[in-house]
Design an enzyme around this catalytic site. Structure first.
Site, PDB file in Angstrom:
ATOM      1  N   ARG A 172     -40.888  -0.232 -46.394  1.00 20.69           N
ATOM      2  CA  ARG A 172     -40.729   0.101 -47.811  1.00 20.69           C
ATOM      3  C   ARG A 172     -39.499  -0.623 -48.329  1.00 20.69           C
ATOM      4  NH1 ARG A 172     -36.686   3.822 -48.419  1.00 20.69           N
ATOM      5  NH2 ARG A 172     -35.927   4.764 -46.504  1.00 20.69           N
ATOM      6  N   ARG A 176     -35.187   1.831 -57.060  1.00 21.90           N
ATOM      7  CA  ARG A 176     -34.683   3.022 -57.742  1.00 21.90           C
ATOM      8  C   ARG A 176     -34.642   2.768 -59.246  1.00 21.90           C
ATOM      9  NH1 ARG A 176     -29.503   4.530 -54.014  1.00 21.90           N
ATOM     10  NH2 ARG A 176     -30.590   4.597 -52.020  1.00 21.90           N
ATOM     11  N   ARG A 249     -31.087  -9.509 -31.553  1.00 23.27           N
ATOM     12  CA  ARG A 249     -30.369 -10.416 -32.446  1.00 23.27           C
ATOM     13  C   ARG A 249     -28.882 -10.173 -32.251  1.00 23.27           C
ATOM     14  NH1 ARG A 249     -32.054 -14.783 -34.569  1.00 23.27           N
ATOM     15  NH2 ARG A 249     -31.084 -14.479 -36.604  1.00 23.27           N
ATOM     16  N   ARG A 280     -23.452 -12.271 -45.261  1.00 20.04           N
ATOM     17  CA  ARG A 280     -22.590 -11.501 -46.156  1.00 20.04           C
ATOM     18  C   ARG A 280     -21.123 -11.731 -45.819  1.00 20.04           C
ATOM     19  NH1 ARG A 280     -23.608  -5.166 -44.321  1.00 20.04           N
ATOM     20  NH2 ARG A 280     -22.890  -5.344 -42.171  1.00 20.04           N
ATOM     21  N   GLU A 300     -20.447 -13.149 -41.806  1.00 19.01           N
ATOM     22  CA  GLU A 300     -21.373 -12.767 -40.742  1.00 19.01           C
ATOM     23  C   GLU A 300     -22.503 -13.786 -40.621  1.00 19.01           C
ATOM     24  OE1 GLU A 300     -22.694  -8.734 -41.079  1.00 19.01           O
ATOM     25  OE2 GLU A 300     -20.650  -7.951 -41.283  1.00 19.01           O
ATOM     26  N   TYR A 348     -32.772   0.713 -33.026  1.00 18.45           N
ATOM     27  CA  TYR A 348     -31.674   0.640 -33.982  1.00 18.45           C
ATOM     28  C   TYR A 348     -31.350   2.046 -34.462  1.00 18.45           C
ATOM     29  CZ  TYR A 348     -28.706  -0.447 -37.880  1.00 18.45           C
ATOM     30  OH  TYR A 348     -27.623  -0.495 -38.723  1.00 18.45           O
ATOM     31  N   ASP A 350     -28.583   4.480 -36.749  1.00 16.06           N
ATOM     32  CA  ASP A 350     -27.384   4.701 -37.547  1.00 16.06           C
ATOM     33  C   ASP A 350     -26.456   5.605 -36.750  1.00 16.06           C
ATOM     34  OD1 ASP A 350     -28.029   3.182 -39.803  1.00 16.06           O
ATOM     35  OD2 ASP A 350     -29.236   4.796 -40.667  1.00 16.06           O
TER      36      ASP A 350
END
Length: 365
Positions: A172, A176, A249, A280, A300, A348, A350
């Protein structure tokens, strides 16, 4: 040779939480890490009075009140809100994709106008079953958002053309229709005042720590030193890659100290053109609203991972997930070894999810 209840391989967040919980129960812990510092990839180091996120930006966010209260035992968190911006050629956009983004892109004002514009672009493409990431992103957000803000950034991140990436990587896209630049929807958000390293230090109090120590250099000896092992390294490395090598990666960081007070006016600026080699630039002082005379930035550069280098995030495509599942079956047979964290579970995570998993494992044991 001293004996411990737990040998914890890896002094990152998962290992530190587990060590804290074990110490609360009176258990002895030896924590080892091949790096020369604790805290894993959330390690922060003071440079010019600024807490620098050495392995990329880490903004703590969670909707889990229990986890939020847990981390606040070890650090006071500031009120930093992640509001990155994106640069495409000479254009600047707010992230996540919101009404500020759409207003700048199409010179519109209302949510209805934005929805109509996106729906019109999606309809023109007539994509019914997306076959790759490009088609998936186009079918979710339309041509303009995809080409300016998704395509180049994603191709740099993964080192592959979007047409060659599986559709499921972008399940997705957060569109917003409000003028809100807060990147995360989570109720709790912030960064520990004084950096993450101090927070992890407090978690590890009472445990013995050995840095610059490679578990595999003396695996048999280490295994005999504890009743149970908590392993947070690469699961395929643990089994000596016997079934094959999982793909990751990695990211290279180029750090500069600049003789100016404010370089880019924001902590995180994404560069979404493929032609710009970095994804970034992070300006670290803005994470803690710093007023220092100098500033520190990090560029990066994502790249392919090779054995022996530091892996950052797994490539969770079907091929790698199937290989991981085979390793997971092997891991089940290691009755005195707990595999945890993003490398041990090839997932991955958080930060809040890492803490949840470590607390769950500690409670079960």
């Amino acid at each position: 040779m001293k004996h411990y209840d737990y040998l914890i391989v890896g002094a990152g967040l998962y290992g530190a939480v587990f060590a804290y919980e074990a110490r609360k129960k009176g258990k002895s812990c030896l924590v080892i890490d091949k790096r020369n510092h604790i805290a894993g990839n959330i390690f922060t180091k003071e440079v010019e009075g600024i807490q620098v996120h050495e392995y990329g930006a880490h903004i703590f966010h969670t909707s889990n009140k229990k986890v939020w209260e847990y981390v606040n035992q070890f650090a006071e968190f500031n009120q930093y809100i992640n509001s990155p911006i994106a640069v495409y050629k000479d254009e600047l956009y707010n992230l996540p994709f919101n009404m500020n983004t759409f207003s700048k892109m199409w010179n519109i004002r209302t949510p209805q106008q934005a929805k109509e514009k996106i729906a019109e672009q999606i309809a023109e493409l007539s994509i019914t079953e997306p076959k790759n990431l490009e088609e998936q992103a186009l079918s979710l957000a339309g041509k303009d958002v995809y080409e300016k803000l998704v395509k180049g950034y994603t191709e740099k991140q993964w080192g592959r053309d979007c047409k060659d990436l599986p559709a499921f990587i972008i399940k997705r896209l957060p569109l917003r229709f409000t003028y809100d630049n807060n990147y995360f929807n989570d109720r709790y958000q912030g960064i520990p005042i004084g950096g993450y390293t101090v927070m992890v230090e407090r978690m590890l109090e009472g445990a013995e720590i050995c840095l610059n120590t490679d578990y595999f250099s003396k695996k048999e000896q280490f295994d005999q030193m504890a009743d149970q092992i908590v392993y947070t390294g690469q699961i395929d490395r643990y089994f000596d890659y016997c079934l094959g090598v999982l793909e990751y990666r990695m990211v290279r960081f180029e750090q500069e100290i600049l003789d100016c007070e404010n370089y880019q006016g924001n902590a995180v600026v994404n560069y979404t053109e493929r032609e710009v080699p970095y994804t970034r630039i992070i300006e670290h002082k803005h994470f803690e609203f710093g007023k220092q005379e100098k500033t520190v930035i990090s560029k990066e550069y994502p790249s392919e991972w090779k054995k022996g280098e530091e892996p950052y995030y797994p490539v969770n495509d079907n091929k790698n997930n199937e290989l991981y599942e085979k390793y997971r079956q092997l891991a089940k047979k290691e009755t005195n070894v707990l595999f945890g964290g993003r490398l041990g579970e090839y997932r991955y995570y958080d930060m809040d999810k890492v803490i949840e998993q470590a607390l769950k494992a500690a409670e079960e044991i």
